[in-house]
Scaffold this active site. Sequence first.
Site, short mmCIF file in Angstrom:
data_model
loop_
_atom_site.label_atom_id
_atom_site.label_comp_id
_atom_site.label_asym_id
_atom_site.label_seq_id
_atom_site.Cartn_x
_atom_site.Cartn_y
_atom_site.Cartn_z
N VAL A 1 0.85 -1.19 0.00
CA VAL A 1 0.00 0.00 0.00
C VAL A 1 0.89 1.24 0.00
CG1 VAL A 1 -1.76 1.27 1.31
CG2 VAL A 1 -1.74 -1.23 1.34
N CYS A 2 0.53 2.22 -0.82
CA CYS A 2 1.19 3.52 -0.79
C CYS A 2 0.10 4.60 -0.71
CB CYS A 2 2.09 3.70 -2.00
SG CYS A 2 1.21 3.81 -3.57
N TYR A 3 0.40 5.81 -1.15
CA TYR A 3 -0.59 6.89 -1.08
C TYR A 3 -1.73 6.69 -2.08
CZ TYR A 3 2.70 9.47 1.80
OH TYR A 3 3.55 9.84 2.82
N GLY B 1 -1.46 4.32 -5.00
CA GLY B 1 -1.37 3.10 -5.79
C GLY B 1 -0.37 3.14 -6.93
N PHE C 1 -3.82 4.03 -0.05
CA PHE C 1 -4.46 4.34 1.22
C PHE C 1 -5.45 5.50 1.08
CE2 PHE C 1 -4.80 6.75 5.17
CZ PHE C 1 -5.33 5.77 5.98
#
Length: 112
Positions: free
Chosen positions: A67-69, A71, A96
């Site tokens: 998971v990042c900010y 995708g 996220f």
Amino acid sequence: MSTPSFQHLTIDTLERWLENDSPLTLVDIRDQRSFQAGHIPGSRHLSNDSVPTLFETAPREQPLVVVCYHGHSSQQAASWLAGQGFAEVYSLDGGFTEWEYRLPARVERGSP
């Protein structure tokens, strides 16, 4: 010789996996401050410093979700992790930010 690759994962699918207690490893590659401000329950913060611990503790045969900010950077990390011997690696589409927008009640605040 084929290059190991990752798969895309929708928020709906991840939500279902978490509701069903499906075995998986969930890692969040955002910065520490953002992670502490809010993250998907059950996720662990992954940084350059914590990668060795991930390699020692995460089962290679179970799904690994990155998971990042939004995708995007999770795709690079997922591709790299797939090359490190994890059998199933996923990048969360929307990251996220989309998770928090769609499922605000399913956000954990503070360090796990």
